[in-house]
Design a protein around this motif. Structure first.
Motif, PDB file in Angstrom:
ATOM      1  N   ASP A  58       0.773  -1.437   0.136  1.00 18.30           N
ATOM      2  CA  ASP A  58       0.038  -0.039  -0.022  1.00 18.30           C
ATOM      3  C   ASP A  58       0.914   1.286  -0.103  1.00 18.30           C
ATOM      4  O   ASP A  58       0.421   2.201  -0.764  1.00 18.30           O
ATOM      5  N   ILE A  92       2.087   1.797  -3.633  1.00 18.57           N
ATOM      6  CA  ILE A  92       0.796   2.252  -4.357  1.00 18.57           C
ATOM      7  C   ILE A  92       0.703   3.733  -4.095  1.00 18.57           C
ATOM      8  O   ILE A  92       0.444   4.378  -5.238  1.00 18.57           O
ATOM      9  N   LEU A 137      -0.088   4.347  -8.378  1.00 13.43           N
ATOM     10  CA  LEU A 137      -0.134   3.659  -9.180  1.00 13.43           C
ATOM     11  C   LEU A 137      -1.612   2.942  -9.629  1.00 13.43           C
ATOM     12  O   LEU A 137      -2.080   2.830 -10.662  1.00 13.43           O
ATOM     13  N   MET A 138      -2.598   3.562  -8.255  1.00  7.16           N
ATOM     14  CA  MET A 138      -4.031   3.409  -8.683  1.00  7.16           C
ATOM     15  C   MET A 138      -4.324   4.419  -9.962  1.00  7.16           C
ATOM     16  O   MET A 138      -5.201   3.785 -10.833  1.00  7.16           O
ATOM     17  N   TYR A 190      -2.266   3.093 -13.443  1.00  7.12           N
ATOM     18  CA  TYR A 190      -2.906   1.982 -14.035  1.00  7.12           C
ATOM     19  C   TYR A 190      -4.474   1.801 -13.976  1.00  7.12           C
ATOM     20  O   TYR A 190      -4.952   0.769 -14.644  1.00  7.12           O
ATOM     21  N   GLU A 218      -6.801   1.929 -11.859  1.00  7.18           N
ATOM     22  CA  GLU A 218      -7.480   0.754 -11.148  1.00  7.18           C
ATOM     23  C   GLU A 218      -8.312   1.392  -9.959  1.00  7.18           C
ATOM     24  O   GLU A 218      -7.642   2.401  -9.194  1.00  7.18           O
ATOM     25  N   ARG A 255      -8.439  -1.420  -4.926  1.00  6.10           N
ATOM     26  CA  ARG A 255      -7.304  -1.656  -4.277  1.00  6.10           C
ATOM     27  C   ARG A 255      -6.585  -2.941  -4.109  1.00  6.10           C
ATOM     28  O   ARG A 255      -5.467  -3.311  -4.445  1.00  6.10           O
ATOM     29  N   ASN A 297      -7.219  -5.320  -6.257  1.00  8.84           N
ATOM     30  CA  ASN A 297      -6.642  -5.638  -7.559  1.00  8.84           C
ATOM     31  C   ASN A 297      -5.362  -5.096  -7.793  1.00  8.84           C
ATOM     32  O   ASN A 297      -4.344  -5.540  -8.371  1.00  8.84           O
ATOM     33  N   MET A 298      -5.289  -3.767  -7.303  1.00 10.93           N
ATOM     34  CA  MET A 298      -3.991  -3.199  -7.398  1.00 10.93           C
ATOM     35  C   MET A 298      -2.861  -3.985  -6.743  1.00 10.93           C
ATOM     36  O   MET A 298      -1.589  -3.951  -6.954  1.00 10.93           O
ATOM     37  N   ARG A 299      -3.058  -4.456  -5.461  1.00 11.27           N
ATOM     38  CA  ARG A 299      -2.413  -5.044  -4.635  1.00 11.27           C
ATOM     39  C   ARG A 299      -1.364  -6.403  -5.503  1.00 11.27           C
ATOM     40  O   ARG A 299      -0.520  -6.586  -5.578  1.00 11.27           O
ATOM     41  N   THR A 346      -1.624  -6.768  -8.717  1.00 11.65           N
ATOM     42  CA  THR A 346      -0.853  -6.444  -9.815  1.00 11.65           C
ATOM     43  C   THR A 346       0.494  -6.202  -9.357  1.00 11.65           C
ATOM     44  O   THR A 346       1.639  -6.587  -9.960  1.00 11.65           O
ATOM     45  N   VAL A 347       0.736  -5.542  -8.069  1.00 12.80           N
ATOM     46  CA  VAL A 347       1.915  -5.143  -7.647  1.00 12.80           C
ATOM     47  C   VAL A 347       2.917  -6.484  -7.176  1.00 12.80           C
ATOM     48  O   VAL A 347       3.992  -6.551  -7.629  1.00 12.80           O
TER      49      VAL A 347
END
Length: 221
Positions: free
Chosen positions: A105, A108, A113-114, A117, A119, A122, A124-126, A128-129
């Protein structure tokens, strides 16, 4: 028996000859398809963006050290949540912290990054990372932990790799400070208990003096 073998050989020869003529008659189509697939593969490879990889290497302290052993013991249930067993090495503990939600987090939010990308979730973003941006592994022989970040921008890849290491250091320092705080609270509790015991002893002595009428002189006290 010999006639049967000869007939099978003749059929195989005829089949191979027929197959050759089929390919020969369609040689232009086969050539065009081959060239078309080659051009398509080349165009697709040129269309794909370059992915740059930047990495940092960390040499964890030995697990036998008092600090690392205390940190692993302090994590307790948190270690189970991030997938660290009781027999895990210090490198595996670092990998678990790096892939934890706290560090992810922080990365991000630090690099937006949200928004980058596009997105909105969150969770889904985690994912991806941890699957597409962060690569972390431990060398079993040397114990060195390699932290790598992947990105289309080489500068951002280098910055994220360093950021992961910085966030890891913050987490380790926080655990260390928390351990020191717990020790301080323990000693304060012991000191308060000692003070209370001394106060109770003084009260008991005064009650004994009043009830028995015995006077204790100041030097004797």
């Amino acid at each position: 028996m010999n006639e049967t073998v000869n007939n099978n050989s003749a059929e195989e020869e005829i089949s191979l000859v027929d197959l050759f003529f089929i390919f020969w008659n369609r040689r232009k189509l086969i050539f065009c398809l081959t060239v078309l697939f080659a051009i398509g593969s080349l165009a697709y490879s040129l269309y794909l963006p370059f992915i740059y990889r930047s990495e940092c290497r960390i040499l964890p302290p030995s697990q036998g050290g008092s600090r690392m052993g205390a940190l692993m013991a302090q994590m307790g249930g948190l270690a189970d949540l991030v997938g660290i067993s009781g027999t895990a090495t210090s490198g595996q503990m670092m990998i678990g912290i790096l892939k934890g939600n706290t560090v992810v987090d922080a990365i991000i939010d630090r690099f937006n990054l949200m928004e980058f990308y596009e997105e909105k979730i969150r969770l889904n973003m985690r994912k991806t990372v941890t699957t597409s941006i962060l690569e972390v592994e431990e060398d079993i022989k040397s114990g060195i932990v390699t932290v790598a970040a992947l990105d289309e921008d080489p500068e951002r890849a280098a910055e994220m790799a360093n950021a992961f290491v910085e966030e890891l250091q913050k987490q380790l320092q926080g655990l260390s400070l928390s351990e020191a705080g717990q020790r301080r609270l323990f000693f304060e509790a012991q000191f308060k208990q000692s003070q209370q015991a001394l106060s109770d002893a003084e009260d008991a002595m005064l009650r004994y003096q009043r009830e028995s009428g015995v006077v204790i002189l100041e030097p004797q006290m």
